[in-house]
Design a protein around this motif. Structure first.
Motif, PDB file in Angstrom:
ATOM      1  N   GLU A  47     -43.552 -52.683  11.915  1.00  0.00           N
ATOM      2  CA  GLU A  47     -44.305 -53.932  11.833  1.00  0.00           C
ATOM      3  C   GLU A  47     -43.423 -55.158  11.887  1.00  0.00           C
ATOM      4  O   GLU A  47     -43.896 -56.252  12.145  1.00  0.00           O
ATOM      5  N   ALA A  48     -42.143 -55.000  11.632  1.00  0.00           N
ATOM      6  CA  ALA A  48     -41.228 -56.147  11.605  1.00  0.00           C
ATOM      7  C   ALA A  48     -41.111 -56.809  12.970  1.00  0.00           C
ATOM      8  O   ALA A  48     -40.713 -57.964  13.068  1.00  0.00           O
ATOM      9  N   GLY A  49     -41.448 -56.102  14.030  1.00  0.00           N
ATOM     10  CA  GLY A  49     -41.356 -56.679  15.364  1.00  0.00           C
ATOM     11  C   GLY A  49     -39.954 -56.600  15.924  1.00  0.00           C
ATOM     12  O   GLY A  49     -39.759 -56.382  17.098  1.00  0.00           O
ATOM     13  N   GLY A  50     -38.969 -56.790  15.109  1.00  0.00           N
ATOM     14  CA  GLY A  50     -37.575 -56.661  15.509  1.00  0.00           C
ATOM     15  C   GLY A  50     -36.901 -55.695  14.575  1.00  0.00           C
ATOM     16  O   GLY A  50     -37.331 -55.509  13.451  1.00  0.00           O
ATOM     17  N   PHE A  51     -35.885 -55.088  15.035  1.00  0.00           N
ATOM     18  CA  PHE A  51     -35.228 -54.071  14.220  1.00  0.00           C
ATOM     19  C   PHE A  51     -33.926 -54.558  13.625  1.00  0.00           C
ATOM     20  O   PHE A  51     -33.279 -53.841  12.870  1.00  0.00           O
ATOM     21  N   ALA A  52     -33.534 -55.783  13.920  1.00  0.00           N
ATOM     22  CA  ALA A  52     -32.196 -56.244  13.550  1.00  0.00           C
ATOM     23  C   ALA A  52     -31.924 -56.188  12.054  1.00  0.00           C
ATOM     24  O   ALA A  52     -30.884 -55.686  11.635  1.00  0.00           O
ATOM     25  N   SER A  53     -32.845 -56.686  11.230  1.00  0.00           N
ATOM     26  CA  SER A  53     -32.549 -56.725   9.792  1.00  0.00           C
ATOM     27  C   SER A  53     -32.424 -55.320   9.219  1.00  0.00           C
ATOM     28  O   SER A  53     -31.559 -55.057   8.387  1.00  0.00           O
ATOM     29  N   GLU A  54     -33.271 -54.407   9.656  1.00  0.00           N
ATOM     30  CA  GLU A  54     -33.183 -53.020   9.192  1.00  0.00           C
ATOM     31  C   GLU A  54     -31.909 -52.363   9.712  1.00  0.00           C
ATOM     32  O   GLU A  54     -31.219 -51.648   8.988  1.00  0.00           O
ATOM     33  N   ALA A  55     -31.572 -52.631  10.968  1.00  0.00           N
ATOM     34  CA  ALA A  55     -30.357 -52.055  11.550  1.00  0.00           C
ATOM     35  C   ALA A  55     -29.119 -52.577  10.826  1.00  0.00           C
ATOM     36  O   ALA A  55     -28.191 -51.812  10.556  1.00  0.00           O
ATOM     37  N   VAL A  56     -29.119 -53.854  10.509  1.00  0.00           N
ATOM     38  CA  VAL A  56     -27.985 -54.442   9.792  1.00  0.00           C
ATOM     39  C   VAL A  56     -27.848 -53.789   8.419  1.00  0.00           C
ATOM     40  O   VAL A  56     -26.751 -53.431   7.999  1.00  0.00           O
ATOM     41  N   ARG A  57     -28.967 -53.609   7.729  1.00  0.00           N
ATOM     42  CA  ARG A  57     -28.922 -52.960   6.413  1.00  0.00           C
ATOM     43  C   ARG A  57     -28.367 -51.535   6.521  1.00  0.00           C
ATOM     44  O   ARG A  57     -27.525 -51.123   5.730  1.00  0.00           O
ATOM     45  N   ASN A  58     -28.821 -50.803   7.523  1.00  0.00           N
ATOM     46  CA  ASN A  58     -28.325 -49.437   7.723  1.00  0.00           C
ATOM     47  C   ASN A  58     -26.830 -49.436   8.037  1.00  0.00           C
ATOM     48  O   ASN A  58     -26.082 -48.604   7.521  1.00  0.00           O
ATOM     49  N   LEU A  59     -26.404 -50.354   8.898  1.00  0.00           N
ATOM     50  CA  LEU A  59     -24.976 -50.446   9.229  1.00  0.00           C
ATOM     51  C   LEU A  59     -24.146 -50.758   7.989  1.00  0.00           C
ATOM     52  O   LEU A  59     -23.086 -50.159   7.773  1.00  0.00           O
ATOM     53  N   GLU A  60     -24.627 -51.705   7.190  1.00  0.00           N
ATOM     54  CA  GLU A  60     -23.897 -52.048   5.973  1.00  0.00           C
ATOM     55  C   GLU A  60     -23.789 -50.842   5.045  1.00  0.00           C
ATOM     56  O   GLU A  60     -22.726 -50.579   4.481  1.00  0.00           O
ATOM     57  N   ASP A  61     -24.887 -50.099   4.907  1.00  0.00           N
ATOM     58  CA  ASP A  61     -24.868 -48.898   4.064  1.00  0.00           C
ATOM     59  C   ASP A  61     -23.846 -47.890   4.570  1.00  0.00           C
ATOM     60  O   ASP A  61     -23.081 -47.313   3.799  1.00  0.00           O
TER      61      ASP A  61
END
Length: 167
Positions: A47-61
């Motif tokens: 639903e976010a429309g973009g995946f960047a914030s989730e992808a960034v969180r995953n990368l940081e993890d």
């Protein structure tokens, strides 16, 4: 959780059930809570429309977990590498820079401007790394696992810099 709850029954392999039992998901403790949390996470991503914030969180993890493991090993051996530490940080920042450009604009001029800005951001990242590597190569030894890992690779760069300076 809001809304009406609907019972769903699923069968999963024992290996997946064991994994799910060990998984730490947003404070969920039961298997049902964990499955709901995973579904909610997938829905939010969609639903976010973009995946960047989730992808960034995953990368940081991922990076933080890897860095944590490396630091534990380094501490146990009283061993450290500035190159590995710096590169790990740089990779994360560069990966984030690659992912966070979501709004490319609508008309061709906006798209062109966004692409130029994206390119400049990535060029900045590359030159930050080049600067750091050159700084590490100024001395014959560096604070790395192998003190000569950088200086031993500088000759080729020195040749390129000499050619550049001739012009």
């Amino acid at each position: 959780m809001t809304g009406k709850m609907i019972p769903v029954s699923i069968r999963i392999p024992e290996k997946d059930a064991a994994f799910l039992a060990q998984l730490d998901v947003d404070g969920a403790t039961t298997l049902s809570e964990k499955v709901r949390a995973l579904i909610g996470e997938a829905r939010r991503r969609r639903e976010a429309g973009g995946f960047a914030s989730e992808a960034v969180r995953n990368l940081e993890d991922i990076h933080l977990a890897q860095d944590r493991q490396r630091r534990v090993q380094e501490q146990s051996l009283s061993f450290h590498s500035e190159l590995v530490s710096y590169l790990s940080h740089w990779l994360l920042e560069t990966h984030i820079a690659c992912l966070t450009q979501e709004d490319w604009g609508g008309d061709p001029d906006e798209v062109r401007g966004a692409l130029e800005q994206y390119e400049a951001s990535l060029a900045d990242q590359i030159f930050v790394l080049m600067d750091q590597m050159l700084r590490m190569g100024l001395t014959t030894t560096s604070r790395c696992y192998n003190p000569h890992v950088v200086s031993g690779r500088m000759e080729a760069l020195k040749e390129l810099i000499a050619i550049y300076n001739k012009d």
